[in-house]
Motif scaffolding. Structure first.
Motif, PDB file in Angstrom:
ATOM      1  N   PHE A 157       0.832  -1.197   0.000  1.00 13.70           N
ATOM      2  CA  PHE A 157       0.000   0.000   0.000  1.00 13.70           C
ATOM      3  C   PHE A 157       0.873   1.257   0.000  1.00 13.70           C
ATOM      4  O   PHE A 157       0.576   2.225  -0.704  1.00 13.70           O
ATOM      5  N   VAL A 158       1.945   1.239   0.788  1.00 15.31           N
ATOM      6  CA  VAL A 158       2.863   2.381   0.827  1.00 15.31           C
ATOM      7  C   VAL A 158       3.524   2.589  -0.536  1.00 15.31           C
ATOM      8  O   VAL A 158       3.610   3.718  -1.038  1.00 15.31           O
TER       9      VAL A 158
ATOM     10  N   ILE B 156       9.097  13.760   0.168  1.00 14.83           N
ATOM     11  CA  ILE B 156       7.911  13.110   0.731  1.00 14.83           C
ATOM     12  C   ILE B 156       8.253  12.569   2.113  1.00 14.83           C
ATOM     13  O   ILE B 156       9.312  11.963   2.306  1.00 14.83           O
ATOM     14  N   VAL B 157       7.358  12.802   3.046  1.00 17.07           N
ATOM     15  CA  VAL B 157       7.487  12.273   4.407  1.00 17.07           C
ATOM     16  C   VAL B 157       6.275  11.398   4.678  1.00 17.07           C
ATOM     17  O   VAL B 157       5.137  11.821   4.437  1.00 17.07           O
TER      18      VAL B 157
ATOM     19  N   LYS C  50       9.424  -4.236   6.344  1.00 17.07           N
ATOM     20  CA  LYS C  50       8.964  -4.142   4.963  1.00 17.07           C
ATOM     21  C   LYS C  50       8.466  -2.734   4.641  1.00 17.07           C
ATOM     22  O   LYS C  50       8.714  -2.213   3.546  1.00 17.07           O
ATOM     23  N   VAL C  51       7.752  -2.113   5.569  1.00 14.97           N
ATOM     24  CA  VAL C  51       7.268  -0.746   5.350  1.00 14.97           C
ATOM     25  C   VAL C  51       8.441   0.215   5.295  1.00 14.97           C
ATOM     26  O   VAL C  51       8.504   1.109   4.428  1.00 14.97           O
ATOM     27  N   ILE C  52       9.392   0.040   6.199  1.00 15.57           N
ATOM     28  CA  ILE C  52      10.580   0.897   6.195  1.00 15.57           C
ATOM     29  C   ILE C  52      11.356   0.712   4.899  1.00 15.57           C
ATOM     30  O   ILE C  52      11.813   1.689   4.278  1.00 15.57           O
TER      31      ILE C  52
ATOM     32  N   CYS D  92       9.796   2.625   2.060  1.00 15.19           N
ATOM     33  CA  CYS D  92      10.126   4.049   2.102  1.00 15.19           C
ATOM     34  C   CYS D  92      11.550   4.300   1.621  1.00 15.19           C
ATOM     35  O   CYS D  92      11.800   5.205   0.809  1.00 15.19           O
ATOM     36  N   VAL D  93      12.494   3.497   2.102  1.00 15.59           N
ATOM     37  CA  VAL D  93      13.901   3.678   1.723  1.00 15.59           C
ATOM     38  C   VAL D  93      14.083   3.452   0.221  1.00 15.59           C
ATOM     39  O   VAL D  93      14.791   4.214  -0.457  1.00 15.59           O
ATOM     40  N   ASP D  94      13.442   2.431  -0.315  1.00 15.09           N
ATOM     41  CA  ASP D  94      13.582   2.132  -1.737  1.00 15.09           C
ATOM     42  C   ASP D  94      13.109   3.285  -2.623  1.00 15.09           C
ATOM     43  O   ASP D  94      13.614   3.463  -3.743  1.00 15.09           O
ATOM     44  N   HIS D  95      12.132   4.036  -2.153  1.00 15.84           N
ATOM     45  CA  HIS D  95      11.575   5.129  -2.955  1.00 15.84           C
ATOM     46  C   HIS D  95      12.097   6.497  -2.521  1.00 15.84           C
ATOM     47  O   HIS D  95      11.574   7.525  -2.975  1.00 15.84           O
TER      48      HIS D  95
END
Length: 428
Positions: A194-195, A211-212, A223-225, A228-231
């Motif tokens: 979803f993120v 983006i924050v 996985k959520v972190i 964020c890091v990947d993008h």
């Protein structure tokens, strides 16, 4: 005792005025929907039903008017209401039949329609452009009743319902993305994907700046972190009191705690350490001994982040994540998500996607109505002041005029908004 001529018991009632309009202010949001080309978008992208665009907009306009069930579509067919809309109004039964025909793939097509509408609204002047975009994600329970609702089960709240994920824009309350899940889904189920979808949507919609992403502890996972890091997205996510976290907090030196503003009956401090290579910022609070309290001593609230900056300022910004509840309130109590109308899961998923367009149209109308700073009104306030206008359509010299009440307190605001929305170019 009022004068006889003013006794309300002597006022006759007749439902026979064909030119009356109950929600005349909706000419503004209908104008915006027409400028954004939402009907044609749906006709081009959604591959079920004849002219799906007018079915989608009929549902969305009913929700903008304050409806919360399919039968509320009929308010658009009363009097001359349909003449102030930029599309043909279909019957409630037609909308219900169309919703029940939708599959998961069709729901994703509706997702694409809402993404394109977001991009067009942002390109018209409502977007963040190259400024910082703060995204808040959360989940909510949409309660249902009865046993015929697919996917509706009891979750951690002990309430029977569905459990959608919602992503919102912090400064405006726009709904950026939504995903319907069954009621027993864990808060973080599907959160990483979803993120990633949300970040992709806002980038394609025109967000070119930093983006924050902010989230509560239900979304704390590697996985959520990683998403964020990947993008290249900064994150600020609350953590739970697991042993690795409590050990890290206990290791903080007492001299590292910094006092921050708090209630007069207690105190609060902020400090930071590290966890898994990222900053772990901790706020601890304590009430005075003479104040009744459930838990004595320090209470710790921690979040992990990869953002730069002063920990006190980052803590204050992270706590502002609570504004997501205001956006969800408008989505549920101002756009029809208090009610899941169908027994079919995909129909309810489509209803949820359509429901996001209603508050977004209300917010975009406010953002595009002025060149200066905008005070975002709640959906209920906006509807009461600017949409729920009684009106009457009259025709003279082959020209229609919408007659509205004299001395309406927000007449100037409405006039300026409508003029600015009419000045927008139509996107085909």
């Amino acid at each position: 005792m009022p004068h006889l001529s003013h006794n309300i018991d002597h006022v006759a009632i007749r439902f026979d005025h064909d030119q009356a309009v109950a929600n005349a202010g909706m000419i503004a949001t209908a104008t915006l929907a027409g400028r954004l080309g939402i009907e044609k978008l749906a006709d081009d992208k959604v591959t079920v039903g004849f002219r799906p665009g007018r079915k989608l907009l009929t549902l969305v306009d009913a929700l903008v008017a304050g409806g919360d069930c399919i039968d509320d579509v009929d308010v658009l067919r009363a009097g001359a209401a349909s003449r102030i809309l930029d599309h043909d109004v279909v019957a409630a039964s037609t909308v219900g039949t169309w919703l029940r025909q939708l599959t998961f793939g069709h729901v994703r097509q509706l997702d694409h329609v809402t993404e394109q509408a977001l991009g067009r609204a942002w390109a018209s002047g409502a977007g963040p452009d190259d400024t910082v975009l703060t995204i808040d994600i959360d989940s909510t329970i949409c309660e249902v009743h009865g046993y015929a609702k697919q996917g509706a089960t009891f979750g951690y709240t002990k309430v029977r319902g569905l459990h959608p994920l919602v992503a919102t824009r912090a400064d405006t309350g726009e709904i950026l993305h939504v995903r319907t899940r069954k009621g027993s889904a864990n808060t973080g189920r599907g959160a990483a994907r979803f993120v990633r979808e949300t970040i992709g949507r806002v980038r394609r919609a025109g967000a070119t700046g930093p983006i924050v992403l902010r989230a509560d502890a239900g979304f704390w996972s590697r996985k959520v972190i990683a998403a964020c890091v990947d993008h290249g997205v900064a994150f600020s996510i609350t953590v739970t009191r697991q042993k690795v976290i409590t050990d890290a907090i206990d290791a903080i030196d007492e001299g590292d705690w910094v006092d921050i503003d708090y209630t007069d009956s207690g105190r609060a401090q902020v400090a930071e350490t590290t966890w898994a290579g990222h900053r772990l910022i901790v706020r601890r609070t304590e009430l005075d001994a003479d104040v009744p309290q459930l838990f004595a001593g320090w209470r710790h609230h921690a979040f992990t982040t990869n953002r730069d900056g002063d920990p006190v300022a980052l803590d204050a910004d992270h706590r502002a994540h609570a504004v997501v509840e205001l956006a969800i309130r408008d989505l549920k109590h101002g756009a029809g998500l208090t009610h899941m109308p169908s027994g079919i899961f995909t129909a309810n998923a489509a209803w949820t996607v359509a429901a996001t367009l209603a508050p977004n149209l209300i917010r975009w109308a406010q953002l595009l109505a002025t060149d200066g700073p905008v005070t975002i009104r709640t959906a209920a306030t906006f509807r009461r002041r600017l949409l729920a206008l009684p009106g009457r359509l009259v025709r003279s010299a082959r020209r229609w005029t919408l007659k509205l009440p004299t001395r309406w307190p927000w007449a100037d605001t409405f006039t300026v908004m409508l003029l600015r929305l009419r000045a927008l170019p139509t996107i085909a």
